[in-house]
Design an enzyme around this catalytic site. Structure first.
Site, short mmCIF file in Angstrom:
data_model
loop_
_atom_site.label_atom_id
_atom_site.label_comp_id
_atom_site.label_asym_id
_atom_site.label_seq_id
_atom_site.Cartn_x
_atom_site.Cartn_y
_atom_site.Cartn_z
N ASP A 42 36.20 98.96 14.36
CA ASP A 42 37.08 99.85 14.36
C ASP A 42 36.75 101.28 13.97
O ASP A 42 37.15 101.93 13.01
CB ASP A 42 38.24 99.54 13.03
CG ASP A 42 39.49 100.24 13.17
OD1 ASP A 42 39.91 100.75 14.18
OD2 ASP A 42 39.99 100.50 11.96
N ASN A 81 28.51 93.51 8.49
CA ASN A 81 29.97 93.92 7.85
C ASN A 81 30.81 92.96 8.55
O ASN A 81 31.04 92.78 9.90
CB ASN A 81 30.20 95.33 8.21
CG ASN A 81 31.53 95.52 7.89
OD1 ASN A 81 31.93 95.55 6.78
ND2 ASN A 81 32.50 95.85 8.70
N GLU A 82 31.74 92.29 7.86
CA GLU A 82 32.70 91.34 8.26
C GLU A 82 32.48 90.38 9.45
O GLU A 82 33.23 90.32 10.42
CB GLU A 82 34.13 91.99 8.49
CG GLU A 82 34.58 93.12 7.20
CD GLU A 82 36.00 93.62 7.73
OE1 GLU A 82 36.32 93.54 8.78
OE2 GLU A 82 36.59 93.92 6.65
N ASN A 120 35.66 92.75 1.52
CA ASN A 120 36.66 93.56 1.96
C ASN A 120 38.06 93.30 2.00
O ASN A 120 37.96 91.98 2.71
CB ASN A 120 36.11 93.96 3.34
CG ASN A 120 34.98 94.88 3.54
OD1 ASN A 120 34.24 94.87 2.44
ND2 ASN A 120 34.43 94.75 4.88
N TYR A 172 42.28 93.58 1.83
CA TYR A 172 43.61 94.62 2.10
C TYR A 172 44.83 93.92 1.68
O TYR A 172 45.90 94.08 2.23
CB TYR A 172 43.60 94.99 3.62
CG TYR A 172 42.40 95.75 3.92
CD1 TYR A 172 42.42 97.20 3.69
CD2 TYR A 172 40.97 95.53 4.49
CE1 TYR A 172 41.41 97.96 4.02
CE2 TYR A 172 40.19 96.35 4.87
CZ TYR A 172 40.18 97.55 4.52
OH TYR A 172 39.08 98.35 4.75
N TYR A 214 47.44 94.85 5.11
CA TYR A 214 47.42 93.86 5.99
C TYR A 214 47.90 92.75 5.70
O TYR A 214 48.47 91.95 6.34
CB TYR A 214 46.20 93.79 6.71
CG TYR A 214 45.40 94.88 7.09
CD1 TYR A 214 46.11 95.53 8.33
CD2 TYR A 214 44.20 95.25 6.86
CE1 TYR A 214 45.42 96.52 9.03
CE2 TYR A 214 43.48 96.49 7.35
CZ TYR A 214 44.29 97.12 8.53
OH TYR A 214 43.63 98.37 9.15
N GLU A 245 35.90 97.30 0.46
CA GLU A 245 36.67 98.05 1.27
C GLU A 245 38.02 97.43 0.72
O GLU A 245 38.26 96.36 0.51
CB GLU A 245 36.71 97.40 2.86
CG GLU A 245 35.43 98.06 3.52
CD GLU A 245 35.73 97.88 5.04
OE1 GLU A 245 36.81 97.69 5.50
OE2 GLU A 245 34.57 97.90 5.54
N TRP A 283 37.81 102.34 0.97
CA TRP A 283 37.79 102.31 2.50
C TRP A 283 38.95 103.53 2.85
O TRP A 283 40.23 103.15 2.65
CB TRP A 283 37.83 101.23 3.27
CG TRP A 283 37.64 101.24 4.83
CD1 TRP A 283 38.44 101.59 5.70
CD2 TRP A 283 36.31 101.56 5.33
NE1 TRP A 283 37.84 101.60 6.79
CE2 TRP A 283 36.66 101.54 6.77
CE3 TRP A 283 35.17 101.25 4.76
CZ2 TRP A 283 35.53 101.97 7.67
CZ3 TRP A 283 34.04 101.65 5.61
CH2 TRP A 283 34.12 101.78 7.08
N LYS A 324 42.71 105.93 6.68
CA LYS A 324 42.45 105.30 5.12
C LYS A 324 41.69 106.34 4.21
O LYS A 324 41.50 105.95 3.00
CB LYS A 324 41.91 103.85 5.36
CG LYS A 324 42.86 102.77 5.99
CD LYS A 324 42.26 101.43 5.59
CE LYS A 324 43.08 100.42 6.38
NZ LYS A 324 43.06 100.60 7.61
#
Length: 629
Positions: free
Chosen positions: A163, A417-418, A471, A473, A477, A508, A553, A572
Site C-alpha cells: 500500500d 511486513n505483514e 499491526n 486496525y 478496518y 501499526e 501508522w 493515516k
C-alpha cells in the site's frame, strides 16, 4: 558493504545532479545498445529522485519497464594507479551499469547499495560515460513481489501487494571513490558488553589485495583522542571510562582501521563510527544497556512531494526535528531499508531504529482483489511466492545486515511486513530466513510485523522470533467507528499474545484522517476521531505490561495508487504529506513528553526565535507512559 568515507588514503566524488534520461516503453534500449552512445531525446532528471514523481504526466508516472540514465564524468587526475570504484546507493528495483561500452555491474533489489571496481575502464583525469538502465518491474521472484498483467486492450499494468506507490529509478546517491589497491574491504564492530565503566567490543577486519599485511585498530573518542588500540585483523578492545550510546544521547566512537606495509607505513585507513551499547530481550522486557526501553514513534516512508522516494537531506532533517518535537524516540524503516544517511543521523542523535527489509506484500490474501483487483490467489505456490522469492529475500537480508550491522541505532531486524503467516507453508518459507538472520548477526533480536488476520490461534511462525510486532486496525478496518467494541477486541487479543512471554510492540495502528475535517460526532475520517482512536489504543497499552512500544501508522501521509479507498494517498499520517500537523500531533506530544502542553509565551517575539518550538526535550526512551489500572 562499507560506506564510501574519506580518510588520509581515500577520496570520494558525488555524481548527484542532473543526468540524461530516457523512458524505454518498448524495451528497445538493450537490443539497440543505448549505452554505446548518447541517450535519445533531451530529457534530464535529478539524481537522487523518483523519475515518476519528477516528470509530470501519466506516461512517466505509470511507466513499466526500463528507464535509462546517463552522465559523462571526469575521474580526478590524482587517482592514477589507485583502485577506482563506482557505487550506487540504490537502484529501484534492479539495474545494469556500463562504463563506456563495458558492463561493470548488475544488481537485483531496489534499496541496498552495489558497486564495481572500474579501475580498468577509466583513466585518471579523463572523462568517461556512465550509463545505467533501471528496471521498475516487480515479479514473483522480486522483493517486494508483484506481476505485470496484460489487459484485454494490450496495455500493461503493474500489480503489487503493498500500500505505497511503486516509485522507482535512482532514488539515492551515486559516487566515485578511490582506495589503495590493498585496502580495508570490510569492518564489523560487535558490542559485546558493558561492565561498570568498561566497554568491550569484538571487531573483525577483512583486507583485500596483496595478502599478509598487518592490521592495526585505534579507538578514538568523540573528540578524536585515542582511548584504546589493538593489533590484528580480529580481536577484542576494552574501553575504560566508556561513554555508552543511549536513546536520546548518541555518543559515537571511531574505530580507525589501518592496513600497514612491510615497514609499518599506513597503506590504507578506514574510519568506522560505532557506539557502545547492548541490546537484549528478557522475558517481556526489551533492554538497551540493561535498562527497559519503551518504543514511542512511527512507521515512516521515504516519501515527499515532487521527488517521491528520492533522498533529500532537508526533508530528512526536518522529519527528525518533528520526531523530536513530538517526543518520538524511535521509528521503523517501513517497508524497506532507508537511505543510510537516516541511520547515520539516528546514530549521532540517539534515535532508535527497527531496520526492515523490503519484504512487504508476501500476502496475497490482503493484496489480491483489494489493492490490485487481480482476483484471489494463493500466497505460497509454484506460480506465486516460491523458492526463487525466498532466495531473493535471503539475499535482501544479507545485504541489509552487511550495510547496517555497525549502526548502534539499529536494535532489531524486521525481516518482513505483514506476510501471510496463517498458511502452513509460511513456516518452511520463514524458518531458514530467521536462521540466516541470526547467523549473520547474533547480537540483535529478530522480528517481523504481523498481519491483522494472523491472530495467536492462527499464526504459525511467531514462536521463531524474539519480539512480537503487531499491526492492528481495530476501530478502523475492524469494527469501524465503534471504539467500545474495538477496545474490547484489542485488549482481548493483546492479552492472548502476552501469554507468549515476549515483548510486544504495536508497529501499526491508526485511522485515515482528512486534515481540516471536523465532526461534532467525532466520526471516522475526522481529526477528532483520529485522536479518540489513538487514545483508545493507548489506554489498552497502559494496561498490559508486555506491551513495550507504540509505533503509529503513519508519521505522515504518503502516496499510493489511486483508488476509491485511497484518495490522494494514505491519510493515516499524524502529519500531512507536506508535514503540517493534524490535531492528533499535540495529543501525542503530551503523551510522549509526559507533560501538559506548554502555554504560549505572549511576551516572546516569535520571529526572533522561530526554532524554539521544535526543540523540546530530547526523549530518552527508557521511561514508558504511565500505566493505569
Amino acid at each position: 558493504m562499507l560506506s564510501p568515507r574519506e580518510s588520509a588514503t581515500r577520496e570520494r566524488v558525488s555524481l548527484d545532479g542532473l543526468w540524461r534520461f530516457a523512458l524505454d516503453p518498448e524495451g528497445r534500449g538493450r537490443s539497440e545498445r543505448w549505452w554505446t552512445d548518447e541517450l535519445p531525446g533531451d530529457v534530464e532528471v535529478p539524481v537522487p529522485a523518483s523519475f515518476n514523481a519528477v516528470l509530470p504526466g501519466r506516461e512517466s508516472h505509470d511507466h513499466i519497464g526500463d528507464v535509462w540514465y546517463q552522465r559523462v564524468v571526469r575521474v580526478p587526475r590524482g587517482w592514477d594507479g589507485e583502485r577506482i570504484v563506482l557505487r550506487l546507493d540504490a537502484a529501484t528495483h534492479r539495474a545494469v551499469v556500463w562504463v563506456s561500452d563495458t558492463q561493470v555491474a548488475e544488481h537485483e533489489g531496489g534499496y541496498t547499495p552495489f558497486e564495481a571496481d572500474i579501475s580498468e575502464q577509466v583513466r585518471a583525469g579523463e572523462p568517461v560515460r556512465v550509463t545505467v538502465v533501471v528496471n521498475t518491474e516487480l515479479h514473483w521472484d522480486s522483493i517486494p513481489p508483484g506481476f505485470v498483467q496484460e489487459l484485454e486492450d494490450g496495455r500493461l499494468l503493474q500489480q503489487y501487494f503493498q500500500d505505497f506507490f511503486n516509485y522507482a529509478g535512482l532514488n539515492r546517491s551515486v559516487w566515485l571513490y578511490v582506495t589503495p589497491r590493498t585496502h580495508v574491504d570490510d569492518v564489523t564492530v560487535a558490542t559485546t558488553g558493558i561492565d561498570g565503566d568498561t566497554g568491550t567490543i569484538d571487531y573483525r577486519v577483512a583486507v583485500a589485495g596483496d595478502g599478509g599485511h598487518p592490521v592495526r585498530v585505534v579507538v578514538r573518542d568523540a573528540g578524536g583522542a585515542e582511548v584504546a588500540r589493538a593489533d590484528g585483523a580480529e580481536g577484542t578492545v576494552r574501553i575504560e571510562g566508556v561513554q555508552p550510546w543511549r536513546p536520546g544521547a548518541g555518543y559515537l566512537y571511531t574505530l580507525e582501521v589501518a592496513v600497514l606495509g612491510a615497514d609499518g607505513e599506513v597503506v590504507d585507513v578506514y574510519p568506522q563510527p560505532f557506539g557502545v551499547r547492548t541490546v537484549a530481550v528478557d522475558g517481556t522486557r526489551f533492554l538497551i544497556n540493561g535498562e527497559p526501553f519503551y518504543f514511542t514513534g512511527f512507521g515512516k516512508h521515504e516519501d515527499f512531494p515532487v521527488h517521491g522516494r528520492g533522498f533529500d537531506p532537508a526533508a530528512m532533517v526536518h522529519d527528525f526535528h518533528l520526531l523530536r518535537w513530538i517526543g518520538a524516540n524511535s521509528f521503523r524503516t517501513s517497508h524497506y531499508p532507508y537511505d543510510e544517511a537516516f541511520l547515520d543521523y539516528a546514530d549521532r542523535h540517539g534515535v532508535v531504529v527497527m531496520d526492515e527489509t523490503a519484504a512487504v506484500g508476501l500476502n496475497l490474501d490482503t493484496g489480491a482483489g483489494v489493492l490490485n483487483q487481480a482476483g484471489p490467489m494463493e500466497t505460497y505456490s509454484d506460480s506465486t511466492i516460491d523458492a526463487r522469492t525466498q532466495e531473493t529475500h535471503r539475499q535482501a537480508i544479507r545485504e541489509l545486515i552487511a550495510r547496517d550491522k555497525n549502526h548502534p541505532c539499529v536494535v532489531l531486524w524486521s525481516i518482513a511486513n505483514e506476510p501471510d503467516t496463517v498458511s502452513p507453508a509460511a513456516r518452511p518459507y520463514f524458518e531458514p530466513l530467521v536462521a540466516e538472520t541470526r547467523r549473520l548477526d547474533p547480537t540483535r533480536p529478530v522480528a517481523f510485523a504481523n498481519f491483522l488476520k494472523a491472530t495467536p490461534d492462527l499464526d504459525v511462525i511467531s514462536d521463531l522470533f524474539d519480539v512480537l510486532l503487531l499491526n492492528r486496525y481495530y476501530g478502523w478496518y475492524v469494527q469501524t467507528g465503534d471504539l467500545v467494541a474495538a477496545e474490547r477486541l484489542l485488549e482481548g487479543e493483546l492479552r492472548e499474545w502476552a501469554e507468549r512471554g515476549k515483548p510486544i510492540v504495536m508497529t501499526e495502528y491508526g485511522a485515515d484522517t482528512q486534515p481540516g475535517l471536523h465532526s461534532m460526532l467525532r466520526e471516522p475520517w475526522s481529526e477528532e476521531f483520529q485522536i479518540d482512536l489513538l487514545a483508545m489504543y493507548h489506554r489498552v497499552f497502559d494496561r498490559i505490561d508486555a506491551v513495550v512500544g507504540e509505533h503509529i501508522w503513519n508519521f505522515a501521509d504518503f502516496a499510493t495508487r489511486a483508488g476509491i479507498s485511497r484518495v490522494d494517498g494514505n491519510k493515516k499520517g499524524i502529519f500531512t504529506r507536506d508535514r503540517r500537523p493534524k490535531s492528533s500531533a499535540q495529543a501525542l506530544r503530551q503523551r510522549w513528553h509526559g507533560t501538559e502542553e506548554p502555554q504560549p509565551d505572549t511576551t516572546r517575539n516569535v520571529q526572533q526565535d522561530p526554532q524554539q518550538d521544535l526543540q523540546g526535550d530530547v526523549p530518552q526512551g527508557v521511561q514508558q507512559p504511565a500505566r493505569q489500572a
